[in-house]
Scaffold this motif. Structure first.
Motif, PDB file in Angstrom:
ATOM      1  N   TYR A   1       0.819  -1.213   0.000  1.00  0.00           N
ATOM      2  CA  TYR A   1       0.000   0.000   0.000  1.00  0.00           C
ATOM      3  C   TYR A   1       0.852   1.263   0.000  1.00  0.00           C
ATOM      4  CZ  TYR A   1      -4.094   2.859   1.295  1.00  0.00           C
ATOM      5  OH  TYR A   1      -5.116   3.781   1.323  1.00  0.00           O
ATOM      6  N   LEU A   2       1.970   1.239   0.741  1.00  0.00           N
ATOM      7  CA  LEU A   2       2.745   2.463   0.944  1.00  0.00           C
ATOM      8  C   LEU A   2       4.038   2.529   0.140  1.00  0.00           C
ATOM      9  CD1 LEU A   2       2.351   2.796   4.822  1.00  0.00           C
ATOM     10  CD2 LEU A   2       1.170   4.112   3.077  1.00  0.00           C
ATOM     11  N   SER A   3       4.538   1.384  -0.329  1.00  0.00           N
ATOM     12  CA  SER A   3       5.863   1.385  -0.963  1.00  0.00           C
ATOM     13  C   SER A   3       5.834   1.190  -2.470  1.00  0.00           C
ATOM     14  CB  SER A   3       6.740   0.284  -0.345  1.00  0.00           C
ATOM     15  OG  SER A   3       6.939   0.515   1.030  1.00  0.00           O
ATOM     16  N   LEU A   4       4.847   0.470  -2.977  1.00  0.00           N
ATOM     17  CA  LEU A   4       4.817   0.176  -4.405  1.00  0.00           C
ATOM     18  C   LEU A   4       4.279   1.364  -5.204  1.00  0.00           C
ATOM     19  CD1 LEU A   4       3.525  -3.521  -4.444  1.00  0.00           C
ATOM     20  CD2 LEU A   4       5.888  -2.681  -4.461  1.00  0.00           C
ATOM     21  N   PRO A   5       4.762   1.571  -6.418  1.00  0.00           N
ATOM     22  CA  PRO A   5       4.280   2.684  -7.258  1.00  0.00           C
ATOM     23  C   PRO A   5       2.929   2.358  -7.884  1.00  0.00           C
ATOM     24  CG  PRO A   5       5.947   1.417  -8.442  1.00  0.00           C
ATOM     25  CD  PRO A   5       5.869   0.837  -7.060  1.00  0.00           C
TER      26      PRO A   5
ATOM     27  N   THR B   1      -1.355   3.227  -8.610  1.00  0.00           N
ATOM     28  CA  THR B   1      -2.247   4.345  -8.899  1.00  0.00           C
ATOM     29  C   THR B   1      -3.192   4.593  -7.725  1.00  0.00           C
ATOM     30  OG1 THR B   1      -3.934   2.917  -9.885  1.00  0.00           O
ATOM     31  CG2 THR B   1      -2.180   3.739 -11.343  1.00  0.00           C
ATOM     32  N   ASN B   2      -3.859   5.747  -7.747  1.00  0.00           N
ATOM     33  CA  ASN B   2      -4.824   6.042  -6.696  1.00  0.00           C
ATOM     34  C   ASN B   2      -5.983   5.047  -6.696  1.00  0.00           C
ATOM     35  OD1 ASN B   2      -3.354   8.193  -5.770  1.00  0.00           O
ATOM     36  ND2 ASN B   2      -4.582   9.756  -6.802  1.00  0.00           N
ATOM     37  N   GLY B   3      -6.377   4.591  -7.888  1.00  0.00           N
ATOM     38  CA  GLY B   3      -7.447   3.609  -7.973  1.00  0.00           C
ATOM     39  C   GLY B   3      -7.054   2.286  -7.335  1.00  0.00           C
ATOM     40  N   MET B   4      -5.826   1.832  -7.602  1.00  0.00           N
ATOM     41  CA  MET B   4      -5.352   0.601  -6.989  1.00  0.00           C
ATOM     42  C   MET B   4      -5.213   0.765  -5.476  1.00  0.00           C
ATOM     43  SD  MET B   4      -4.526  -2.531  -7.349  1.00  0.00           S
ATOM     44  CE  MET B   4      -4.363  -2.680  -9.138  1.00  0.00           C
ATOM     45  N   MET B   5      -4.819   1.951  -5.056  1.00  0.00           N
ATOM     46  CA  MET B   5      -4.691   2.218  -3.621  1.00  0.00           C
ATOM     47  C   MET B   5      -6.046   2.110  -2.933  1.00  0.00           C
ATOM     48  SD  MET B   5      -2.881   5.417  -1.711  1.00  0.00           S
ATOM     49  CE  MET B   5      -1.289   4.627  -1.862  1.00  0.00           C
ATOM     50  N   MET B   6      -7.089   2.593  -3.610  1.00  0.00           N
ATOM     51  CA  MET B   6      -8.426   2.479  -3.023  1.00  0.00           C
ATOM     52  C   MET B   6      -8.821   1.015  -2.870  1.00  0.00           C
ATOM     53  SD  MET B   6     -12.090   4.041  -4.271  1.00  0.00           S
ATOM     54  CE  MET B   6     -11.885   5.636  -3.475  1.00  0.00           C
ATOM     55  N   LEU B   7      -8.541   0.179  -3.876  1.00  0.00           N
ATOM     56  CA  LEU B   7      -8.882  -1.238  -3.808  1.00  0.00           C
ATOM     57  C   LEU B   7      -8.103  -1.944  -2.700  1.00  0.00           C
ATOM     58  CD1 LEU B   7      -9.065  -2.182  -7.602  1.00  0.00           C
ATOM     59  CD2 LEU B   7     -10.966  -1.806  -6.022  1.00  0.00           C
ATOM     60  N   LEU B   8      -6.818  -1.589  -2.546  1.00  0.00           N
ATOM     61  CA  LEU B   8      -6.003  -2.217  -1.512  1.00  0.00           C
ATOM     62  C   LEU B   8      -6.424  -1.792  -0.113  1.00  0.00           C
ATOM     63  CD1 LEU B   8      -2.351  -2.155  -2.938  1.00  0.00           C
ATOM     64  CD2 LEU B   8      -3.810  -4.146  -2.524  1.00  0.00           C
ATOM     65  N   GLY B   9      -7.213  -0.714  -0.011  1.00  0.00           N
ATOM     66  CA  GLY B   9      -7.684  -0.274   1.293  1.00  0.00           C
ATOM     67  C   GLY B   9      -8.540  -1.331   1.973  1.00  0.00           C
ATOM     68  N   PHE B  10      -9.245  -2.155   1.182  1.00  0.00           N
ATOM     69  CA  PHE B  10     -10.105  -3.192   1.765  1.00  0.00           C
ATOM     70  C   PHE B  10      -9.282  -4.270   2.473  1.00  0.00           C
ATOM     71  CE2 PHE B  10     -12.750  -6.927   1.973  1.00  0.00           C
ATOM     72  CZ  PHE B  10     -14.001  -6.425   2.330  1.00  0.00           C
ATOM     73  N   PRO B  11      -8.327  -4.932   1.799  1.00  0.00           N
ATOM     74  CA  PRO B  11      -7.525  -5.933   2.527  1.00  0.00           C
ATOM     75  C   PRO B  11      -6.654  -5.310   3.617  1.00  0.00           C
ATOM     76  CG  PRO B  11      -6.668  -5.628   0.307  1.00  0.00           C
ATOM     77  CD  PRO B  11      -7.985  -4.908   0.365  1.00  0.00           C
TER      78      PRO B  11
ATOM     79  N   LEU C   1       7.087  10.167   4.941  1.00  0.00           N
ATOM     80  CA  LEU C   1       6.036   9.580   5.771  1.00  0.00           C
ATOM     81  C   LEU C   1       5.812   8.103   5.450  1.00  0.00           C
ATOM     82  CD1 LEU C   1       4.017  10.178   7.984  1.00  0.00           C
ATOM     83  CD2 LEU C   1       2.386  10.938   6.246  1.00  0.00           C
ATOM     84  N   ALA C   2       5.753   7.741   4.172  1.00  0.00           N
ATOM     85  CA  ALA C   2       5.462   6.353   3.792  1.00  0.00           C
ATOM     86  C   ALA C   2       6.530   5.391   4.291  1.00  0.00           C
ATOM     87  CB  ALA C   2       5.319   6.242   2.275  1.00  0.00           C
ATOM     88  N   HIS C   3       7.797   5.718   4.082  1.00  0.00           N
ATOM     89  CA  HIS C   3       8.878   4.829   4.500  1.00  0.00           C
ATOM     90  C   HIS C   3       8.952   4.702   6.022  1.00  0.00           C
ATOM     91  CE1 HIS C   3      10.870   5.704   0.401  1.00  0.00           C
ATOM     92  NE2 HIS C   3      10.291   4.512   0.382  1.00  0.00           N
TER      93      HIS C   3
ATOM     94  N   GLY D   1       6.132  -2.794   9.806  1.00  0.00           N
ATOM     95  CA  GLY D   1       6.704  -4.081   9.414  1.00  0.00           C
ATOM     96  C   GLY D   1       7.365  -4.800  10.578  1.00  0.00           C
ATOM     97  N   ALA D   2       8.179  -4.077  11.345  1.00  0.00           N
ATOM     98  CA  ALA D   2       8.854  -4.682  12.493  1.00  0.00           C
ATOM     99  C   ALA D   2       7.839  -5.171  13.528  1.00  0.00           C
ATOM    100  CB  ALA D   2       9.812  -3.670  13.123  1.00  0.00           C
ATOM    101  N   CYS D   3       6.768  -4.412  13.708  1.00  0.00           N
ATOM    102  CA  CYS D   3       5.751  -4.783  14.697  1.00  0.00           C
ATOM    103  C   CYS D   3       5.043  -6.077  14.331  1.00  0.00           C
ATOM    104  CB  CYS D   3       4.733  -3.650  14.836  1.00  0.00           C
ATOM    105  SG  CYS D   3       5.331  -2.225  15.787  1.00  0.00           S
ATOM    106  N   TYR D   4       4.717  -6.266  13.062  1.00  0.00           N
ATOM    107  CA  TYR D   4       3.977  -7.471  12.671  1.00  0.00           C
ATOM    108  C   TYR D   4       4.864  -8.721  12.680  1.00  0.00           C
ATOM    109  CZ  TYR D   4       0.001  -4.535  11.650  1.00  0.00           C
ATOM    110  OH  TYR D   4      -1.055  -3.664  11.773  1.00  0.00           O
TER     111      TYR D   4
END
Length: 451
Positions: free
Chosen positions: A311-315, A317-327, A383-385, A392-395
């Protein structure tokens, strides 16, 4: 949620709705704060680091409030504590919407934290004790789904208030409304009664402990068989909450300032995230009873790790980001379902409030530092990194701790009472005290709650 509550009696349904309402308000407050961060930056003329301090201070105070609430509930009762935590939270939240100045706002956010800290800790203990073992994961997980409803209500209020009031003080209305919503819950809890079967079982546990003639200390959660459980469960709660807070607090700001989305577009993206979390809460609640608490937590931690990085690191699109918001919402927030039953099943009655309160709120308190660290680190890493590094470390930590904990699915709480009796007898023998004969409490004649 409706299928879970259909198993409950009338008194238990009141407790179900009361706990769900309190947890929903807790989530609503966290969401409202996250949504108004850009407004707070402008209103108080502060930077991201100062906003991170606001978030961290409230969460740390809530950790102390939750642990203290758990300890007190072991002594005066769960329901008494839940009545006053909601009143405290409501008053402090309203004042947050009325004050002027960063320092004053910070003080009342800290005071507010003491109130909502006890909501999850004591509410989860009460629900876990009332529900019979084979349904505990489903029902407590269904209550957990109220967090998604709280987020949804916060998003609805946010878009409505900022559409009606476009001035710099629009954020204040949100805090006042959130505080006012707590008073109906206070009235409900003042009128509520606990089920007779539950009171009978608690009385048996209390009399058994009195017969042991050993004083109870809250430090017993760090002794005997409870030490390793407390240590590992606390670290697991740190990972779950630290990973969640690192993203949740900063996600609206990321969408607005990094992805350059408007307020209304941000609300749309977050709505998909909230829908995913609702499904995650309910799905994880059933999986918790089906495949076990530990496996479910490890599965959701691994899923959250993969989705946060994507969600935060891959390049994308905004549309794909919206879809990834569900998982993202499904795994990152669904992981909380099953956590309450697991912690409940680790301790006997006399230590349950203190133990569960400490583990959850240790995670909340230490994990609360991460939003502030992310805020300051974002000035150099972005912010993203910064979010990805800490989440990542927490999970990874969550997966390790869940693997080390004992499996408790379908455990009858009476088993913990028997184990605790052996621990207390051993402590007496070690101290060289005489052990008078005593009657063993007969729990076989106490029926399970009719749910």
């Amino acid at each position: 949620m409706s299928s879970a509550k259909s198993y409950l009696t009338a008194d238990e349904r009141k407790i179900f709705y009361s706990s769900a309402g309190g947890w929903g308000l807790d989530a609503m407050d966290i969401c409202i704060f996250s949504l108004v961060i850009p407004s707070l930056l402008a209103a108080f003329a502060i930077g991201r680091g100062n906003v991170g301090i606001l978030a961290t201070a409230a969460l740390i105070s809530s950790a102390f409030g939750g642990w203290l609430g758990g300890i007190i509930s072991d002594r005066v009762g769960r329901l008494v504590v839940l009545r006053w935590t909601i009143a405290w939270f409501s008053i402090a939240t309203i004042i947050c919407g009325l004050v002027h100045g960063y320092t004053t706002f910070l003080i009342f956010r800290i005071l507010q934290g003491f109130g909502f800290g006890g909501e999850w800790a004591v509410g989860a203990v009460l629900m876990g004790e009332i529900i019979r073992s084979e349904l505990r994961g489903k029902v407590v997980g269904a209550v957990q789904s109220a967090y998604a409803i709280g987020w949804a209500v916060a998003l609805l209020l946010f878009s409505s208030v900022f559409s009606l009031f476009s001035g710099p003080d629009a954020w204040r209305y949100l805090f006042v409304i959130a505080g006012l919503l707590g008073f109906p819950l206070f009235v409900m809890r003042m009128r509520m009664k606990l089920p007779a079967d539950y009171l009978a079982r608690m009385d048996i546990a209390r009399r058994a402990h009195q017969q042991a003639s050993v004083s109870t200390s809250l430090w017993d959660i760090f002794r005997g068989p409870y030490f390793s459980r407390t240590a590992i469960a606390s670290l697991m709660c740190l990972g779950i909450q630290g990973g969640g807070y690192s993203l949740t607090v900063w996600l609206p700001t990321f969408l607005q300032q990094t992805r350059h989305l408007s307020v209304l577009h941000t609300t749309g993206y977050l709505s998909v995230y909230v829908a995913g979390s609702f499904c995650g809460y309910l799905g994880a609640a059933y999986l918790s009873d089906l495949i076990g608490r530990r496996i479910k937590i490890m599965l959701f931690a691994a899923g959250a790790l993969v989705i946060v990085v994507s969600y935060l690191s891959l390049p994308i699109t905004n549309g794909m980001m919206m879809l990834l918001g569900f998982p993202l919402g499904f795994f990152m927030l669904g992981i909380y379902s099953g956590l309450g039953p697991l912690l409940t099943e680790l301790y006997p009655t006399r230590l349950r409030g203190a133990g569960q309160g400490f583990c959850y709120n240790f995670g909340r308190g230490i994990g609360a530092v991460l939003p502030a660290v992310v805020g300051f680190l974002s000035l150099t890493l972005g912010l993203a990194h910064s979010i990805v590094a800490f989440s990542g470390a927490c999970y990874v930590l969550v997966c390790l701790c869940a693997f080390l904990l004992p499996e408790t699915t379908a455990l009858k709480l009476e088993t913990r009472e028997q184990e605790d009796q052996l621990f207390l007898d051993g402590r007496r023998r070690t101290a060289g005290e005489h052990m008078p004969p005593r009657e063993t409490a007969d729990t076989s004649r106490i029926s399970s709650p009719k749910i």
